[in-house]
Design an enzyme around this catalytic site. Structure first.
Site, PDB file in Angstrom:
ATOM      1  N   LYS A   1      -2.393   0.052   3.904  1.00  0.00           N
ATOM      2  CA  LYS A   1      -2.007  -0.201   2.182  1.00  0.00           C
ATOM      3  C   LYS A   1      -2.392   0.023   0.679  1.00  0.00           C
ATOM      4  O   LYS A   1      -3.732   0.003   0.757  1.00  0.00           O
ATOM      5  CB  LYS A   1      -0.851  -1.475   2.703  1.00  0.00           C
TER       6      LYS A   1
ATOM      7  N   HIS B   1      -1.945  -0.388  -2.503  1.00  0.00           N
ATOM      8  CA  HIS B   1      -1.911  -1.192  -3.822  1.00  0.00           C
ATOM      9  C   HIS B   1      -1.047  -2.851  -3.131  1.00  0.00           C
ATOM     10  O   HIS B   1      -1.442  -3.184  -2.377  1.00  0.00           O
ATOM     11  CB  HIS B   1      -0.380  -0.612  -4.662  1.00  0.00           C
TER      12      HIS B   1
END
Length: 223
Positions: free
Chosen positions: A104, A106
């Protein structure tokens, strides 16, 4: 056989996680038994499952670890349920950690879910079952890349007791390849001992026909 092991075998049958018949495995092998941890779906089932894993992990590794790592995807609920159970049964707070299939970029960025891994962490890996050891090829490099950790061992629910890539069982191959211990809550030998021609809730799950099929399977694929 320890009482919790016999209870766990009966629990797998009750949850229809462990089945007998004719099944084609991912490896292409035709097996007379099949275990699917995805069939644990209720809160009560996951609570008990975590307790069985916690008992087996405590029996093999004691309290000598900090993090329980469950590889995505099935290992995620296993690690969460077991950390909860471990705290309740043994009064020790261990951390859970899992990986994402894709990192991921963010918010809570990175490839890990739950706890981060730190230098010096002692880790136990938890999985449902391993036949060829392929999942460890993905899991071990991921966690060793995060920090200078020590893998104490692996715990699966069922040791299928069949050859991995060579002549030894997948769990034995993992021990030799990665240098850490690998154990299971129960083995197929335990399952046969518990269920062969012994009625459970009015049913015989391993009769003479299934037993013969299991024997033939191990004659061909047994470790």
């Amino acid at each position: 056989m320890d009482q919790y092991k016999e209870e766990f075998i009966q629990f797998m049958v009750d949850c229809q996680v462990l089945k007998f018949g004719e099944f084609i495995l991912k490896s292409g092998r035709k097996s007379p038994f099949f275990m699917n941890a995805g069939a644990y779906v209720t809160g009560a089932q996951l609570l008990r499952l975590g307790e069985y894993y916690a008992q087996a992990i405590h029996a093999h590794y004691g309290d000598d670890f900090d993090v329980l790592f469950g590889p995505a995807y099935k290992g995620i609920p296993l690690s969460v349920a077991t950390t909860i159970a471990y705290s309740r049964l043994y009064g020790k707070e261990i951390r859970y950690c899992s990986n994402r299939k894709e990192a991921k970029d963010h918010g809570d960025a990175g490839i890990l879910l739950g706890s981060k891994l730190s230098d010096g962490d002692r880790v136990v890996i938890i999985e449902d079952v391993t036949t060829s050891g392929k999942s460890m090829e993905e899991t071990v490099p991921i966690i060793r890349a995060q920090a200078d950790i020590k893998v104490k061992g692996l715990m699966v629910s069922l040791n299928r007791m069949e050859r991995g890539k060579g002549t030894k069982s997948a769990l034995e191959e993992i021990k030799e390849l990665y240098g850490f211990d690998a154990n299971a809550i129960v083995t197929m030998q335990d399952v046969v001992e518990c269920l062969y021609n012994k009625p459970y809730k009015g049913n015989i799950y391993i009769d003479d026909g299934i037993k013969e099929a299991i024997d033939q399977y191990y004659a061909q694929y047994g470790a």
